[in-house]
Design an enzyme around this catalytic site. Structure first.
Site, PDB file in Angstrom:
ATOM      1  N   GLU A 144       0.819  -1.213   0.000  1.00 34.59           N
ATOM      2  CA  GLU A 144       0.000   0.000   0.000  1.00 34.59           C
ATOM      3  C   GLU A 144       0.856   1.269   0.000  1.00 34.59           C
ATOM      4  OE1 GLU A 144      -3.623  -1.752   2.739  1.00 34.59           O
ATOM      5  OE2 GLU A 144      -1.748  -1.215   3.685  1.00 34.59           O
ATOM      6  N   ASP A 174      -7.607  -4.978   8.857  1.00 41.09           N
ATOM      7  CA  ASP A 174      -7.235  -3.742   8.156  1.00 41.09           C
ATOM      8  C   ASP A 174      -7.140  -3.933   6.647  1.00 41.09           C
ATOM      9  OD1 ASP A 174      -4.984  -5.300   8.140  1.00 41.09           O
ATOM     10  OD2 ASP A 174      -3.631  -3.813   9.002  1.00 41.09           O
ATOM     11  N   GLY A 182      -6.036  -5.428  14.117  1.00 42.20           N
ATOM     12  CA  GLY A 182      -5.577  -6.390  13.109  1.00 42.20           C
ATOM     13  C   GLY A 182      -6.443  -6.498  11.859  1.00 42.20           C
TER      14      GLY A 182
HETATM   15  N1  NAD Z   1      -4.432  -0.710  12.217  1.00 44.65           N
HETATM   16  C1  NAD Z   1      -3.188  -0.365  11.998  1.00 44.65           C
HETATM   17  O1  NAD Z   1      -2.851   0.812  11.939  1.00 44.65           O
HETATM   18  C2  NAD Z   1      -2.154  -1.457  11.896  1.00 44.65           C
HETATM   19  C3  NAD Z   1      -0.791  -1.118  11.897  1.00 44.65           C
HETATM   20  C4  NAD Z   1       0.148  -2.146  11.895  1.00 44.65           C
HETATM   21  C5  NAD Z   1      -0.269  -3.475  11.833  1.00 44.65           C
HETATM   22  N2  NAD Z   1      -1.612  -3.749  11.775  1.00 44.65           N
HETATM   23  C6  NAD Z   1      -2.086  -5.144  11.731  1.00 44.65           C
HETATM   24  O2  NAD Z   1      -1.902  -5.692  13.027  1.00 44.65           O
HETATM   25  C7  NAD Z   1      -1.780  -7.106  12.934  1.00 44.65           C
HETATM   26  C8  NAD Z   1      -0.633  -7.596  13.770  1.00 44.65           C
HETATM   27  O3  NAD Z   1       0.571  -7.162  13.197  1.00 44.65           O
HETATM   28  P1  NAD Z   1       1.953  -7.750  13.710  1.00 44.65           P
HETATM   29  O4  NAD Z   1       3.026  -7.006  13.006  1.00 44.65           O
HETATM   30  O5  NAD Z   1       1.962  -7.791  15.212  1.00 44.65           O
HETATM   31  O6  NAD Z   1       1.830  -9.254  13.140  1.00 44.65           O
HETATM   32  P2  NAD Z   1       2.601 -10.563  13.621  1.00 44.65           P
HETATM   33  O7  NAD Z   1       2.469 -11.534  12.506  1.00 44.65           O
HETATM   34  O8  NAD Z   1       3.963 -10.227  14.133  1.00 44.65           O
HETATM   35  O9  NAD Z   1       1.745 -11.071  14.882  1.00 44.65           O
HETATM   36  C9  NAD Z   1       0.441 -11.544  14.778  1.00 44.65           C
HETATM   37  C10 NAD Z   1       0.178 -12.516  15.932  1.00 44.65           C
HETATM   38  O10 NAD Z   1      -1.212 -12.891  15.894  1.00 44.65           O
HETATM   39  C11 NAD Z   1      -1.274 -14.241  16.342  1.00 44.65           C
HETATM   40  N3  NAD Z   1      -2.565 -14.802  15.957  1.00 44.65           N
HETATM   41  C12 NAD Z   1      -2.991 -15.163  14.706  1.00 44.65           C
HETATM   42  N4  NAD Z   1      -4.260 -15.641  14.788  1.00 44.65           N
HETATM   43  C13 NAD Z   1      -4.620 -15.565  16.089  1.00 44.65           C
HETATM   44  C14 NAD Z   1      -5.812 -15.912  16.807  1.00 44.65           C
HETATM   45  N5  NAD Z   1      -6.866 -16.450  16.187  1.00 44.65           N
HETATM   46  N6  NAD Z   1      -5.867 -15.673  18.147  1.00 44.65           N
HETATM   47  C15 NAD Z   1      -4.789 -15.155  18.793  1.00 44.65           C
HETATM   48  N7  NAD Z   1      -3.630 -14.818  18.170  1.00 44.65           N
HETATM   49  C16 NAD Z   1      -3.547 -15.020  16.839  1.00 44.65           C
HETATM   50  C17 NAD Z   1      -0.064 -14.897  15.681  1.00 44.65           C
HETATM   51  O11 NAD Z   1       0.292 -16.104  16.310  1.00 44.65           O
HETATM   52  C18 NAD Z   1       0.998 -13.805  15.863  1.00 44.65           C
HETATM   53  O12 NAD Z   1       1.736 -13.971  17.053  1.00 44.65           O
HETATM   54  C19 NAD Z   1      -1.656  -7.404  11.435  1.00 44.65           C
HETATM   55  O13 NAD Z   1      -2.894  -7.917  10.974  1.00 44.65           O
HETATM   56  C20 NAD Z   1      -1.341  -6.071  10.801  1.00 44.65           C
HETATM   57  O14 NAD Z   1      -1.809  -5.983   9.485  1.00 44.65           O
HETATM   58  C21 NAD Z   1      -2.547  -2.772  11.810  1.00 44.65           C
END
Ligand code: NAD
Length: 354
Positions: free
Chosen positions: A62, A233, A231
């Site tokens: 993006e 998004d 998460g």
């Molecule tokens: N809204 C925003 O501004 C914004 C900004 C950054 C990241 N994000 C989003 O936040 C999310 C997390 O990012 P990250 O960098 O920490 O990712 P990451 O991959 O490092 O961590 C995600 C974690 O979620 C866990 N997980 C997956 N499914 C699960 C479930 N059903 N129950 C519990 N835990 C579960 C995984 O085991 C992992 O530890 C991503 O989806 C990312 O796109 C959003």
């Protein structure tokens, strides 16, 4: 910063880490939150567009541009949930700030760490306006790369003193427990989402999965709770059961983007939502009663990255935490771009401009 316009300050990952550690992680997030709030209060002034997304089967890339008329910023960011299983980051980013008057860049920086800082700062800022004032415990579901930043921002900005951690992968929870030692937060590992939400006034969901997931079922969200849903998004990537949305007062960054990417993609396109900037200016109400469920349907909007970029730009002055990049071709005689190339070939025998 006085400098030659063709030389652009570049903040590498190494320098970003040094700068953040020099200032202090919680201080940086508190100050980024203040910059975001200041920019949200002048919201109408900004260029706004839903981010430009290029989707594939495995993720999204993006571009997130905006301008306040004086400075222009953009972020490149990806989201690849499968990356983590391959030993790679789910989210990586870099960004640029430019002077609108000349169009010349004034900052190029890593933004993987900065995105985690600004996302957590934004979440905690929203919660400061929406969460129950007496909330001291937060459930943190999803203990990946963003998790500690979220926990620390809520500690610094909202006075959270306890985080209840849950992840489907216990290794992630153990990592979080380890990293939060000595932070001033009491961190508790939980075995289920049900256990994690016990006694929590704030529930943060921050998981990564490229599907309509149900991280929170309706029965897990009691009256009076604030939900910080980070998460979900992307189109087809959500975390909350639809019934939770129907019981909540929903607050968003920029509706045209959130309706495509946020939890509210599960709702009718005219479902009422409140824009956070209006809560910050006092034009709209935030939490109005103790039993209300408030939901920040976070997707991440360009203005937050702009705020983070201008914060970092402001902090660089007088520090050594950047390198100078020879990034803009800028001949003394502006029309003699080719002449500059010719002179370079004369200075380098064996290289011809032709
Ligand atoms: N809204 C925003 O501004 C914004 C900004 C950054 C990241 N994000 C989003 O936040 C999310 C997390 O990012 P990250 O960098 O920490 O990712 P990451 O991959 O490092 O961590 C995600 C974690 O979620 C866990 N997980 C997956 N499914 C699960 C479930 N059903 N129950 C519990 N835990 C579960 C995984 O085991 C992992 O530890 C991503 O989806 C990312 O796109 C959003």
């Amino acid at each position: 910063m006085t400098r030659k316009l063709n030389v652009v300050p570049f903040v590498s990952v190494d320098n970003m880490m040094k700068l953040v550690l020099h200032l202090g992680v919680e201080r940086v997030m508190t100050e980024i939150a203040a910059c975001i709030e200041a920019d949200f209060r002048r919201w109408p002034l900004f260029d706004k567009t839903p981010r430009v997304a290029s989707h594939s089967d495995v993720g999204v890339i993006e571009l997130m541009p905006t301008s306040d008329g004086k400075m222009y910023g953009f972020k490149y960011v990806n989201g690849h949930p499968k990356n983590m299983r391959e030993g790679l980051q789910t989210v990586t980013a870099f960004g640029l700030l430019a002077d609108v008057n000349t169009g010349y860049p004034i900052l190029l920086t890593e933004m993987t760490i900065l995105t985690a800082l600004r996302t957590a700062a934004m979440s905690a800022l929203a919660a400061r306006h929406l969460a129950p004032r007496d909330a001291r415990t937060m459930a943190m579901i999803g203990n990946g790369a963003q998790a500690e930043f979220q926990a620390l921002a809520f500690h610094a900005i909202c006075g959270i003193d306890t985080v209840r951690l849950y992840d489907i992968d216990p290794v992630a929870t153990e990592k979080c427990l380890r990293n939060l030692k000595g932070s001033g937060l009491t961190a508790i590992a939980c075995k289920s989402p049900e256990e994690a939400v016990e006694g929590a006034g704030i529930i943060t969901t921050c998981t990564a999965d490229k599907q309509y997931a149900t991280i929170l079922t309706d029965n897990l969200v009691g009256a009076g709770v604030h939900v910080n849903a980070v998460g979900g998004d992307c189109p087809g990537k959500t975390e909350l059961h639809r019934d939770i949305l129907l019981r909540s007062s929903i607050f968003v960054e920029y509706p045209p983007q959130t309706r495509i990417e946020g939890e509210i993609q599960q709702l009718a396109p005219d479902h009422p939502v409140t824009e956070l900037w209006q809560v910050m200016t006092g034009a709209a109400a935030g939490r109005t009663d103790a039993r209300q469920i408030t939901l920040f349907d976070s997707v991440g909007f360009a203005i937050e990255d702009f705020s983070a970029l201008r914060y970092i730009h402001g902090q660089l002055q007088g520090t050594g935490f950047f390198e100078e990049l020879d990034m803009i071709a800028d001949p003394d005689e502006p029309r003699d771009l080719y002449g500059m190339l010719l002179r370079a070939s004369e200075a380098e025998p064996g290289i011809s401009a032709a």
